[in-house]
Design a protein around this motif. Sequence first.
Motif, short mmCIF file in Angstrom:
data_model
loop_
_atom_site.label_atom_id
_atom_site.label_comp_id
_atom_site.label_asym_id
_atom_site.label_seq_id
_atom_site.Cartn_x
_atom_site.Cartn_y
_atom_site.Cartn_z
N GLY A 116 0.83 -1.20 0.00
CA GLY A 116 0.00 0.00 0.00
C GLY A 116 0.87 1.25 0.00
O GLY A 116 0.53 2.26 -0.62
N ASN A 120 0.47 4.36 -2.76
CA ASN A 120 0.30 5.79 -2.50
C ASN A 120 1.43 6.61 -3.11
O ASN A 120 1.18 7.62 -3.77
N SER A 143 2.70 7.43 4.00
CA SER A 143 2.92 7.07 2.60
C SER A 143 2.27 8.09 1.66
O SER A 143 2.75 8.32 0.54
N ASP A 228 -7.67 6.76 0.63
CA ASP A 228 -6.81 5.62 0.96
C ASP A 228 -7.59 4.72 1.92
O ASP A 228 -7.81 5.07 3.07
N THR A 258 -5.03 -1.48 0.66
CA THR A 258 -3.97 -2.45 0.90
C THR A 258 -4.55 -3.85 0.99
O THR A 258 -5.71 -4.03 1.36
C1 LIG Z 1 -0.85 0.63 6.38
C2 LIG Z 1 -1.21 1.81 5.59
C3 LIG Z 1 -0.68 2.01 4.31
C4 LIG Z 1 0.41 1.13 3.76
O1 LIG Z 1 -0.05 -0.10 3.37
P1 LIG Z 1 0.99 -1.33 3.35
O2 LIG Z 1 0.32 -2.32 2.47
O3 LIG Z 1 1.13 -1.79 4.75
O4 LIG Z 1 2.25 -0.79 2.79
C5 LIG Z 1 -1.14 3.07 3.57
N1 LIG Z 1 -2.06 3.92 4.05
C6 LIG Z 1 -2.58 3.78 5.29
C7 LIG Z 1 -3.61 4.75 5.76
C8 LIG Z 1 -2.16 2.73 6.09
O5 LIG Z 1 -2.65 2.60 7.32
#
Ligand SMILES: *Cc1c(COP(=O)(O)O)cnc(C)c1O
Length: 411
Positions: A116, A120, A143, A228, A258
């Motif tokens: 995730g 982003n 991110s 997100d 994610t």
């Molecule tokens: C955890 C998270 C991410 C990143 O996702 P990953 O798959 O763990 O890299 C992005 N945005 C938010 C709001 C998150 O909580």
Amino acid sequence: MKEKILDLFTRETLETARANNTYRSMRLMETPESSRVKIRMPDGTSQEQILLASNSYLDLANVDELKHAMSQAVLEWGTGSGGARLTTGNKTPHQELEEFIAKFKGEESAITFNTGYMANVGTISALCGKNDFIFSDELNHASIIDGIRLSRAKCFVYKHNDMVDLERAIMEAKAEFSTREMPAENSAASAFRGLIVTDAVFSMDGDLANLPELLRIAHESECLLMIDEAHATGVLGKTGRGLAEHYGCAHADVTVGTLSKAVAAEGGFVAGKQQLIDFLRNKARSFIFTTAMAPAVAAAACNNLRYIDAHPERVQNLRENVKIFCDALLHEGVNVVQSPSAIVPIVIGDEARALKISAALQDAGILIPAIRYPTVAKGQARLRASLMATHMHEQLQIAATTIAQIINDCL
Ligand SMILES: *Cc1c(COP(=O)(O)O)cnc(C)c1O
């Protein structure tokens, strides 16, 4: 000599962190992620704990049927993908996963990233450049912030969930834009381009973005809207489809999510119009310049998503557990709000006190980490509890009583 140079780069940071109670170390877990786990204690012994800290909200990481499906995918597809998606890495499971995400999210198309975080960073920096404007909620995930920095766009940070402040920021940006010298030709670069970006569920507060209002503002100001759904997918809405299902409203232009949290696999995705996905496949650097996720991971993510699709009662159990836990805490006099998500923050304030409470809870067999600066603002340290669909009601009642007791004891 070598050490001295390393000192120059690293020592002050480490010393400051230790002095401020913000020094990071990792807890070791000796069992798979589930509602009960075994962790290694500081004295070297193992202790069973109730896990009230996981992002695996639906507790799917350790479901037999899904583990078997993933191991089957390993046997079929091997251990790694062998290349980037645009070279040799793109295998059947990747494509099936993207098709299913699009269907699950009710969008034309979807594209996956390895995390995730990469979704982003890649999406924001692909969409926006230095002439563009980004409007970002002050509590957005790191991110998103890193994606904005990489884009070099002009960023306006608006007050958390404050739609009046967002509209003010957009007006300010448009005023600034109108004073710019325009290039002669009438290209995309000469038009005002604004991106509004927000977490759907704020990861340290558990509250929700106001999607209906954001849609209205984006429409009226002709901005693009990106949300997100890292903590929303599998959690919000009757069937876990996310923020739009929760409100019963239209979707944002760009939906990021994610596969690593409620979906309990690994990876990130963007869902939206076909043109958006085509654009990202051509422009997002964190998609292009990295090896595709292992096909078995893609297969696991797809299997787990199908499982969520087939078991909406799992999402409903999660919601029920959140309510039971918040009610129990309130009953015990702990200062929380009824969380609309799976995240229940218990704000303590002082960093050292939050650490002390978290350690005492761990001794009592309850795992809730203390979240501190810089993840949250200074003096806003908190216990970040998060619920799973499989916690037992009685377990949650007992946890709430213990939490209240320990908070009162640790003054
Ligand atoms: C955890 C998270 C991410 C990143 O996702 P990953 O798959 O763990 O890299 C992005 N945005 C938010 C709001 C998150 O909580």
